[in-house]
Design a protein around this motif. Structure first.
Motif, PDB file in Angstrom:
ATOM      1  N   HIS A 188      12.638   5.361  -6.217  1.00 23.66           N
ATOM      2  CA  HIS A 188      13.592   6.451  -6.001  1.00 23.66           C
ATOM      3  C   HIS A 188      14.927   6.049  -5.393  1.00 23.66           C
ATOM      4  O   HIS A 188      15.922   6.717  -5.620  1.00 23.66           O
ATOM      5  CB  HIS A 188      12.982   7.520  -5.072  1.00 23.66           C
ATOM      6  CG  HIS A 188      11.889   8.278  -5.725  1.00 23.66           C
ATOM      7  ND1 HIS A 188      10.745   8.594  -5.075  1.00 23.66           N
ATOM      8  CD2 HIS A 188      11.757   8.774  -6.975  1.00 23.66           C
ATOM      9  CE1 HIS A 188       9.944   9.258  -5.900  1.00 23.66           C
ATOM     10  NE2 HIS A 188      10.540   9.374  -7.046  1.00 23.66           N
ATOM     11  N   SER A 193       8.527   3.879  -2.735  1.00 23.08           N
ATOM     12  CA  SER A 193       9.603   4.863  -2.662  1.00 23.08           C
ATOM     13  C   SER A 193      10.962   4.191  -2.845  1.00 23.08           C
ATOM     14  O   SER A 193      11.816   4.692  -3.585  1.00 23.08           O
ATOM     15  CB  SER A 193       9.543   5.596  -1.331  1.00 23.08           C
ATOM     16  OG  SER A 193      10.562   6.549  -1.258  1.00 23.08           O
ATOM     17  N   ASP A 194      11.160   3.062  -2.187  1.00 18.82           N
ATOM     18  CA  ASP A 194      12.429   2.338  -2.338  1.00 18.82           C
ATOM     19  C   ASP A 194      12.639   1.870  -3.771  1.00 18.82           C
ATOM     20  O   ASP A 194      13.708   2.046  -4.345  1.00 18.82           O
ATOM     21  CB  ASP A 194      12.480   1.130  -1.401  1.00 18.82           C
ATOM     22  CG  ASP A 194      12.882   1.503   0.007  1.00 18.82           C
ATOM     23  OD1 ASP A 194      13.266   2.664   0.243  1.00 18.82           O
ATOM     24  OD2 ASP A 194      12.803   0.625   0.887  1.00 18.82           O
ATOM     25  N   HIS A 242       5.307  12.101   6.240  1.00 19.75           N
ATOM     26  CA  HIS A 242       4.760  12.108   4.878  1.00 19.75           C
ATOM     27  C   HIS A 242       3.565  13.043   4.762  1.00 19.75           C
ATOM     28  O   HIS A 242       2.803  12.955   3.818  1.00 19.75           O
ATOM     29  CB  HIS A 242       4.349  10.698   4.464  1.00 19.75           C
ATOM     30  CG  HIS A 242       5.367   9.659   4.775  1.00 19.75           C
ATOM     31  ND1 HIS A 242       6.613   9.625   4.168  1.00 19.75           N
ATOM     32  CD2 HIS A 242       5.348   8.624   5.630  1.00 19.75           C
ATOM     33  CE1 HIS A 242       7.296   8.596   4.644  1.00 19.75           C
ATOM     34  NE2 HIS A 242       6.558   7.979   5.530  1.00 19.75           N
ATOM     35  N   LEU A 291       3.660   7.792  -6.778  1.00 16.16           N
ATOM     36  CA  LEU A 291       4.632   6.702  -6.823  1.00 16.16           C
ATOM     37  C   LEU A 291       4.107   5.511  -7.620  1.00 16.16           C
ATOM     38  O   LEU A 291       4.870   4.841  -8.324  1.00 16.16           O
ATOM     39  CB  LEU A 291       5.013   6.271  -5.407  1.00 16.16           C
ATOM     40  CG  LEU A 291       5.911   7.232  -4.642  1.00 16.16           C
ATOM     41  CD1 LEU A 291       5.970   6.844  -3.163  1.00 16.16           C
ATOM     42  CD2 LEU A 291       7.304   7.281  -5.249  1.00 16.16           C
ATOM     43  N   TYR A 348       5.997   3.876 -10.635  1.00 15.01           N
ATOM     44  CA  TYR A 348       6.284   2.437 -10.604  1.00 15.01           C
ATOM     45  C   TYR A 348       5.782   1.762 -11.881  1.00 15.01           C
ATOM     46  O   TYR A 348       6.481   0.946 -12.473  1.00 15.01           O
ATOM     47  CB  TYR A 348       5.643   1.812  -9.360  1.00 15.01           C
ATOM     48  CG  TYR A 348       5.835   0.325  -9.271  1.00 15.01           C
ATOM     49  CD1 TYR A 348       7.092  -0.212  -9.011  1.00 15.01           C
ATOM     50  CD2 TYR A 348       4.768  -0.549  -9.438  1.00 15.01           C
ATOM     51  CE1 TYR A 348       7.278  -1.582  -8.922  1.00 15.01           C
ATOM     52  CE2 TYR A 348       4.945  -1.911  -9.345  1.00 15.01           C
ATOM     53  CZ  TYR A 348       6.190  -2.425  -9.096  1.00 15.01           C
ATOM     54  OH  TYR A 348       6.376  -3.782  -9.021  1.00 15.01           O
ATOM     55  N   SER A 367       0.846  11.036  -2.428  1.00 16.05           N
ATOM     56  CA  SER A 367       2.220  10.607  -2.717  1.00 16.05           C
ATOM     57  C   SER A 367       2.242   9.179  -3.232  1.00 16.05           C
ATOM     58  O   SER A 367       2.997   8.858  -4.167  1.00 16.05           O
ATOM     59  CB  SER A 367       3.092  10.718  -1.468  1.00 16.05           C
ATOM     60  OG  SER A 367       3.214  12.050  -1.052  1.00 16.05           O
ATOM     61  N   TYR A 400       3.730   3.233   0.698  1.00 12.14           N
ATOM     62  CA  TYR A 400       4.610   4.345   0.361  1.00 12.14           C
ATOM     63  C   TYR A 400       6.079   3.891   0.420  1.00 12.14           C
ATOM     64  O   TYR A 400       6.868   4.186  -0.477  1.00 12.14           O
ATOM     65  CB  TYR A 400       4.380   5.519   1.313  1.00 12.14           C
ATOM     66  CG  TYR A 400       5.351   6.639   1.080  1.00 12.14           C
ATOM     67  CD1 TYR A 400       5.065   7.636   0.149  1.00 12.14           C
ATOM     68  CD2 TYR A 400       6.568   6.694   1.761  1.00 12.14           C
ATOM     69  CE1 TYR A 400       5.970   8.659  -0.089  1.00 12.14           C
ATOM     70  CE2 TYR A 400       7.471   7.712   1.521  1.00 12.14           C
ATOM     71  CZ  TYR A 400       7.166   8.686   0.593  1.00 12.14           C
ATOM     72  OH  TYR A 400       8.075   9.693   0.348  1.00 12.14           O
TER      73      TYR A 400
END
Length: 166
Positions: free
Chosen positions: A66, A62-63, A142, A155, A159, A151, A58
């Protein structure tokens, strides 16, 4: 060379943490099945271990998707502060300083993670049986484990779209 239980515990925990960091910083490392080799799946703390290793996926996604783009450089240390051994059970305290530089970030992030990992010995092999905290952000950041997986799935799709667009 003779290796005692403490050496085996230190090696096991270090290997686990190395894999965790690899997966937290590199989106191309997608094999999370390797973590299962470290876990006692019958242990009461198994859900914490699952959550912890999947949170790494995650975090990297996420990095990249987002926040600040991919990590272009990182460094970490795994300082085993203590090993409390009691028969076939052990608790390891880890202090882990880290530094990372992301593609879009104008500064380096750094900090310290603290973990307490519990292990149990089965047939001479040390397996992780629990970890605290199970999230670098604290419990339920989370949501539940199933929500974390949902999630991650979202993602993953984002990605894929961003990497195909490049």
């Amino acid at each position: 060379m003779y290796r005692d239980d403490e050496d085996k515990i230190r090696d096991t925990v270090t290997m686990y943490m190395d894999l965790w960091y690899d997966r937290m910083y590199n989106p191309e490392y997608t094999d999370y099945g390797v973590f299962g080799l470290f876990f006692d799946k019958t242990a009461e703390g198994y859900p914490h271990l699952q959550y912890h290793c999947m949170e790494a996926r995650y975090l990297v996604l996420s990095d990249v998707v987002h926040v600040y783009g991919p990590v272009v450089w990182h460094d970490y240390d795994i300082d085993i502060a203590s090993v409390a051994l009691d028969g076939d059970t052990a608790v390891v305290e880890i202090r882990s300083p880290f530094r990372a530089l992301s593609y879009k970030r104008q500064f380096m992030t750094s900090g310290m993670f603290y973990f307490w990992i519990t292990l149990g010995k089965t047939d001479g092999v040390w397996f992780l049986t629990d970890i605290s905290p199970d999230s670098i952000y604290g419990s339920d950041r989370h949501g539940s484990y199933d929500e974390l997986l949902e999630s991650i799935e979202e993602l993953e799709a984002e990605y894929e779209r961003t990497t195909q667009a490049r």
